[in-house]
Design a protein around this motif. Sequence first.
Motif, mmCIF file in Angstrom:
data_model
loop_
_atom_site.group_PDB
_atom_site.id
_atom_site.type_symbol
_atom_site.label_atom_id
_atom_site.label_comp_id
_atom_site.label_asym_id
_atom_site.label_seq_id
_atom_site.Cartn_x
_atom_site.Cartn_y
_atom_site.Cartn_z
ATOM 1 N N SER A 97 0.843 -1.200 0.000
ATOM 2 C CA SER A 97 0.000 0.000 0.000
ATOM 3 C C SER A 97 0.880 1.253 0.000
ATOM 4 O O SER A 97 2.092 1.184 0.156
ATOM 5 N N ARG A 98 0.256 2.383 -0.119
ATOM 6 C CA ARG A 98 0.969 3.646 -0.386
ATOM 7 C C ARG A 98 1.962 4.040 0.701
ATOM 8 O O ARG A 98 2.982 4.682 0.411
ATOM 9 N N ALA A 99 1.726 3.672 1.974
ATOM 10 C CA ALA A 99 2.625 4.088 3.055
ATOM 11 C C ALA A 99 3.996 3.432 2.939
ATOM 12 O O ALA A 99 4.982 3.964 3.457
ATOM 13 N N ILE A 144 -0.463 -1.352 8.372
ATOM 14 C CA ILE A 144 -1.147 -0.928 9.588
ATOM 15 C C ILE A 144 -0.458 0.347 10.054
ATOM 16 O O ILE A 144 0.728 0.328 10.389
ATOM 17 N N LEU A 145 -1.172 1.440 10.054
ATOM 18 C CA LEU A 145 -0.584 2.720 10.438
ATOM 19 C C LEU A 145 -0.396 2.785 11.954
ATOM 20 O O LEU A 145 -0.854 1.918 12.693
ATOM 21 N N ALA A 146 0.283 3.818 12.417
ATOM 22 C CA ALA A 146 0.673 3.913 13.832
ATOM 23 C C ALA A 146 -0.516 3.876 14.782
ATOM 24 O O ALA A 146 -0.409 3.397 15.911
ATOM 25 N N ASP A 147 -1.685 4.370 14.321
ATOM 26 C CA ASP A 147 -2.861 4.392 15.192
ATOM 27 C C ASP A 147 -3.743 3.164 15.028
ATOM 28 O O ASP A 147 -4.825 3.077 15.617
ATOM 29 N N GLY A 148 -3.296 2.188 14.213
ATOM 30 C CA GLY A 148 -4.064 0.960 14.021
ATOM 31 C C GLY A 148 -5.028 0.999 12.851
ATOM 32 O O GLY A 148 -5.658 -0.006 12.539
ATOM 33 N N SER A 149 -5.140 2.152 12.209
ATOM 34 C CA SER A 149 -5.996 2.228 11.021
ATOM 35 C C SER A 149 -5.259 1.617 9.831
ATOM 36 O O SER A 149 -4.043 1.426 9.852
ATOM 37 N N HIS A 151 5.095 -2.158 8.857
ATOM 38 C CA HIS A 151 6.338 -1.850 8.149
ATOM 39 C C HIS A 151 6.998 -0.579 8.668
ATOM 40 O O HIS A 151 7.999 -0.117 8.090
ATOM 41 N N SER A 152 6.481 -0.005 9.736
ATOM 42 C CA SER A 152 7.016 1.258 10.243
ATOM 43 C C SER A 152 6.794 1.351 11.745
ATOM 44 O O SER A 152 6.029 0.579 12.318
ATOM 45 N N ARG A 153 7.477 2.313 12.369
ATOM 46 C CA ARG A 153 7.319 2.559 13.804
ATOM 47 C C ARG A 153 7.505 1.267 14.616
ATOM 48 O O ARG A 153 6.720 0.943 15.493
ATOM 49 N N PHE A 154 8.601 0.545 14.328
ATOM 50 C CA PHE A 154 8.861 -0.722 15.014
ATOM 51 C C PHE A 154 9.149 -0.522 16.499
ATOM 52 O O PHE A 154 9.016 -1.460 17.283
#
Length: 577
Positions: A375-377, A416-421, A440-443
């Motif tokens: 996805s785009r992120a 999965i973005l940092a806020d779970g969305s 894939h981010s904010r590990f």
Amino acid sequence: MRNLEIATLFHEIADLLEIKDDNAFKIRAYRRAAMNLESLTEEIEAVAARGGLADIAGIGKDLAAKIRQALETGRMAYLDELRAEIPRGVVELMAIPGVGPKTAKLLFQQLQVDSVETLESLALQGKLLGLPGVKQKTVDNILKGIQVVKAGRERMPLGRALPLAHELVRILEQLPEVRQISLAGSLRRMRETVKDVDLLVTSAQPAKIMAVFTSLPQVSEVLLQGETKATIRHREGIQVDLRVVEPDCFGAALQYFTGSKTHNIRVREFAVRKGLKVSEYGVFQEATGTRIAGAGEEEVYNAIGLPYIPPELREDAGEVEAALEGRLPHLLTLSDLRGDLHAHTNWTDGHHTLEALIEAAQRKGYEYIIVSDHSRAATVAGGISEEKLLEQIGRIRALSKKYPKIRILAGSECDILADGSLDFPDRALAQLDIVVCAIHSRFKQDRAGMTARIVKALSNPYVHIFAHPTGRLIGERDPYDVDMEAVLAAARQYGKALEINAQPSRLDLNDHHARQAKELGVKLAISTDTHVLDQLDNMALGVAVARRAWLEKADVINTWPLDKLLTWAHKSRPKVA
């Protein structure tokens, strides 16, 4: 030189170029070439001999010339030039989680750090503090990462060790003097990392076997050579032990040297209660010393009153009790799988077209294959926009007419973005057959935040599979801090599947968590996360993890026929206008 050796040289070039802050496209080209060589099933020497280097994806004229130079001389002049500028130890720093090329370069320029050991010493002395961007938390993370690297040096990942071992088996089994040959040890039990490789052989001419084995081109050093045992150091760094045993005790030796040590202790304790003694030479009656079994492994178990226990289960984790009570699982096999539920194409960071993926899946006899691009992120992976995703779905639907014998599932590996969305809105996810979600981010998000993030994503009615659920890279990156009990409970509550990612560097979920999932009734998907077509063959590694986790066919969703899979996926998701 083998494929992995050339790939290693290309990876080193890319590492050095990163430290030099060179052109990003140039760095990416070397990385892609290395990955393609690692996945190449044909020996690179054979490809070069027939003039086929340019046919390998990502290998142009310049890289083909470098490969030929390496094959002819064992070196790459361009790499030698880069090495002259930057010490090798600086490159090794980049293996430490959290130490990228810029940090490695800074450490070398400011403190002359040229090895992992030097960095650890300076970090413990507090001498990293004060460098630009380096705070105590940074130092703590570096020290933690160093421990990961050290552990990785001691053991080789299964995905690297297994091909090396199979190559040795293929060579030795062709010798007319070899009657039987088998892997043993932790590699036969398919542990995710191994310290060494064990091989067992039966032969009437052990001296001939020893002579051939110790003179193979794969040998960098002979550590021991006796009449029936030899130990070498493989050129890839791992130790390999070869034993030649008598045919009458091959099964007993195989059982003994496969282990695990704790499993063998349980087996021997059980045998003693029956007046028997078990060793690598056979099963003997304690009173008379008569051997009653030993030639076959199954007969060894049967002789002491146990059914055959598959090697993957031999960890003293309840398998002996299960065997006694007739509860051993009917373990999953590779042939049980009907499709792959995580694969990429060149719409993002895959190295092949949609059509190439579909045709490769057809050749494997799959009933279905997913297209699950980023996805785009996931900007580093060239993640696609919602508009591009809808375009891809249309292309997939159109291709279904061209490939009527296989179902092409429209999917996404949605961040999965940092806020779970989720990175795509529900209106886009609703258009897909299967939605795979992943981190894939904010590990380094804290435990509570990471857990809440994942649980929220699993509550999304359009999500089906949670990919590589702990985010670990074996020997490179620890799992992120998450409450796996809560994640498993959420997966059960919302009816989601967790993935066993078969990439050799991941094998995530591991066998421990996968067995926990089974015990809770949580379904699993075994997928390859393919980026290069040869990676479809990694499915066997995922199956190995599943077998160690006691998984059976019913536990894995991609053993299901297509109609059952889609019914499961779509049964509870709402329609979006």
